[in-house]
Design an enzyme around this catalytic site. Sequence first.
Site, PDB file in Angstrom:
ATOM      1  N   ASP A  35      11.923 -26.101   4.508  1.00  0.00           N
ATOM      2  CA  ASP A  35      12.144 -27.400   5.140  1.00  0.00           C
ATOM      3  C   ASP A  35      11.284 -27.542   6.393  1.00  0.00           C
ATOM      4  O   ASP A  35      11.003 -26.554   7.070  1.00  0.00           O
ATOM      5  CB  ASP A  35      13.633 -27.529   5.491  1.00  0.00           C
ATOM      6  CG  ASP A  35      14.028 -28.970   5.783  1.00  0.00           C
ATOM      7  OD1 ASP A  35      13.268 -29.897   5.435  1.00  0.00           O
ATOM      8  OD2 ASP A  35      15.107 -29.161   6.372  1.00  0.00           O
ATOM      9  N   HIS A  52       3.016 -31.272   3.737  1.00  0.00           N
ATOM     10  CA  HIS A  52       3.218 -30.586   2.454  1.00  0.00           C
ATOM     11  C   HIS A  52       2.000 -29.716   2.125  1.00  0.00           C
ATOM     12  O   HIS A  52       2.129 -28.599   1.628  1.00  0.00           O
ATOM     13  CB  HIS A  52       3.455 -31.595   1.336  1.00  0.00           C
ATOM     14  CG  HIS A  52       4.714 -32.398   1.516  1.00  0.00           C
ATOM     15  ND1 HIS A  52       5.902 -31.824   1.886  1.00  0.00           N
ATOM     16  CD2 HIS A  52       4.966 -33.728   1.402  1.00  0.00           C
ATOM     17  CE1 HIS A  52       6.845 -32.763   1.971  1.00  0.00           C
ATOM     18  NE2 HIS A  52       6.301 -33.927   1.691  1.00  0.00           N
ATOM     19  N   LEU A 146       6.184  -8.957  -8.761  1.00  0.00           N
ATOM     20  CA  LEU A 146       7.122  -9.950  -8.219  1.00  0.00           C
ATOM     21  C   LEU A 146       7.375 -11.079  -9.219  1.00  0.00           C
ATOM     22  O   LEU A 146       6.429 -11.627  -9.793  1.00  0.00           O
ATOM     23  CB  LEU A 146       6.514 -10.562  -6.940  1.00  0.00           C
ATOM     24  CG  LEU A 146       7.241 -11.775  -6.363  1.00  0.00           C
ATOM     25  CD1 LEU A 146       8.538 -11.349  -5.688  1.00  0.00           C
ATOM     26  CD2 LEU A 146       6.346 -12.522  -5.365  1.00  0.00           C
TER      27      LEU A 146
HETATM   28  C1  FPP Z   1      10.749 -30.139   2.828  1.00  0.00           C
HETATM   29  O1  FPP Z   1      10.123 -30.697   3.950  1.00  0.00           O
HETATM   30  C2  FPP Z   1       9.811 -29.763   1.807  1.00  0.00           C
HETATM   31  C3  FPP Z   1       9.724 -30.321   0.540  1.00  0.00           C
HETATM   32  C4  FPP Z   1      10.610 -31.400   0.093  1.00  0.00           C
HETATM   33  C5  FPP Z   1       8.737 -29.890  -0.430  1.00  0.00           C
HETATM   34  C6  FPP Z   1       8.342 -28.448  -0.411  1.00  0.00           C
HETATM   35  C7  FPP Z   1       6.975 -28.364  -0.944  1.00  0.00           C
HETATM   36  C8  FPP Z   1       5.998 -27.554  -0.493  1.00  0.00           C
HETATM   37  C9  FPP Z   1       6.220 -26.550   0.529  1.00  0.00           C
HETATM   38  C10 FPP Z   1       4.618 -27.685  -1.021  1.00  0.00           C
HETATM   39  C11 FPP Z   1       4.424 -27.481  -2.491  1.00  0.00           C
HETATM   40  C12 FPP Z   1       5.082 -26.283  -3.029  1.00  0.00           C
HETATM   41  C13 FPP Z   1       4.539 -25.365  -3.862  1.00  0.00           C
HETATM   42  C14 FPP Z   1       5.462 -24.379  -4.470  1.00  0.00           C
HETATM   43  C15 FPP Z   1       3.110 -25.260  -4.205  1.00  0.00           C
HETATM   44  P1  FPP Z   1      10.549 -32.146   4.421  1.00  0.00           P
HETATM   45  O2  FPP Z   1       9.523 -33.100   3.913  1.00  0.00           O
HETATM   46  O3  FPP Z   1      11.959 -32.411   4.005  1.00  0.00           O
HETATM   47  O4  FPP Z   1      10.450 -31.975   5.972  1.00  0.00           O
HETATM   48  P2  FPP Z   1      11.305 -32.755   7.092  1.00  0.00           P
HETATM   49  O5  FPP Z   1      12.731 -32.283   6.935  1.00  0.00           O
HETATM   50  O6  FPP Z   1      10.686 -32.302   8.356  1.00  0.00           O
HETATM   51  O7  FPP Z   1      11.114 -34.221   6.828  1.00  0.00           O
END
Ligand code: FPP
Length: 257
Positions: A35, A52, A146
């Site tokens: 997050d 992201h 892994l």
């Molecule tokens: C949360 O941050 C993150 C996500 C909803 C997506 C997670 C995706 C990635 C880390 C990139 C792609 C993944 C892979 C496996 C290649 P948020 O947008 O909710 O952050 P915020 O809470 O600060 O708004």
Amino acid sequence: MTRWTDGARPGEAPPWEAFGVDAARLPRHVAVIMDGNGRWARQRGLERSEGHRAGVEAVRRVVRAASRLGIPALTLYAFSAENWKRPAAEVQFLWQLLADTFRRDLPELKENGVRVRVLGERGGLPEPVQAALSAAEEETAANDGLTAAFAVNYGGRQDILRAVRTAVREAQEGRLQPDEVDEAWMAARLATAGLPELDLLIRSGGEMRVSNFLLWELAYAEFWSTPVLWPDFTAEDFYRAIADFQQRERRFGGLPE
Ligand code: FPP
């Protein structure tokens, strides 16, 4: 192609030792709620998509660290069943990023013996994303390093409901008796079937929520949260979480020894 080593030169201690990690007592299965991408981007005046994109680098760091350490399984929450509520452009961007990352990183994952697994309702994903995920699973299926499981379009409640529906269907067909539905039956029908028992859940971004992740599997897992936003999460943060886990006294409902 890069072969991951433990990052230490010959004669040097591996990097996790400085954090107090005992490589002989590792968690068998670590899950991560990644997050804070959006906040990381906003703090820099960037689009959420840039958060992201930077988050993918953190994914690479953690997969490498877990692999080098010798942790058997790592499960990453890449897209929840509830993430569809986000603006269509962000959802679209995340799918593209996921497919591109899997295509690009597949040779490196193969080279390092990582076995990719996908958890969640992949039928609901765009066709090219499904293809990229399936290719990664198929081409790494014989690896024995892994296991990196990616939860996409995943929800813990949805996963439990799917198993319950299977049970009802089999019971209606006379193939399943109530007593046969025990913990082992359930565990074998969840998306995580075959993975080791979950030991540790890490959450970045400072929240203390479970967010519909691995609800059944979390029963006796330890929880570790850090305010570090996901794109800033490093291998060192991962070692800190593991070292902290190793200090915990796990009782599984029993009394202290
Ligand atoms: C949360 O941050 C993150 C996500 C909803 C997506 C997670 C995706 C990635 C880390 C990139 C792609 C993944 C892979 C496996 C290649 P948020 O947008 O909710 O952050 P915020 O809470 O600060 O708004």
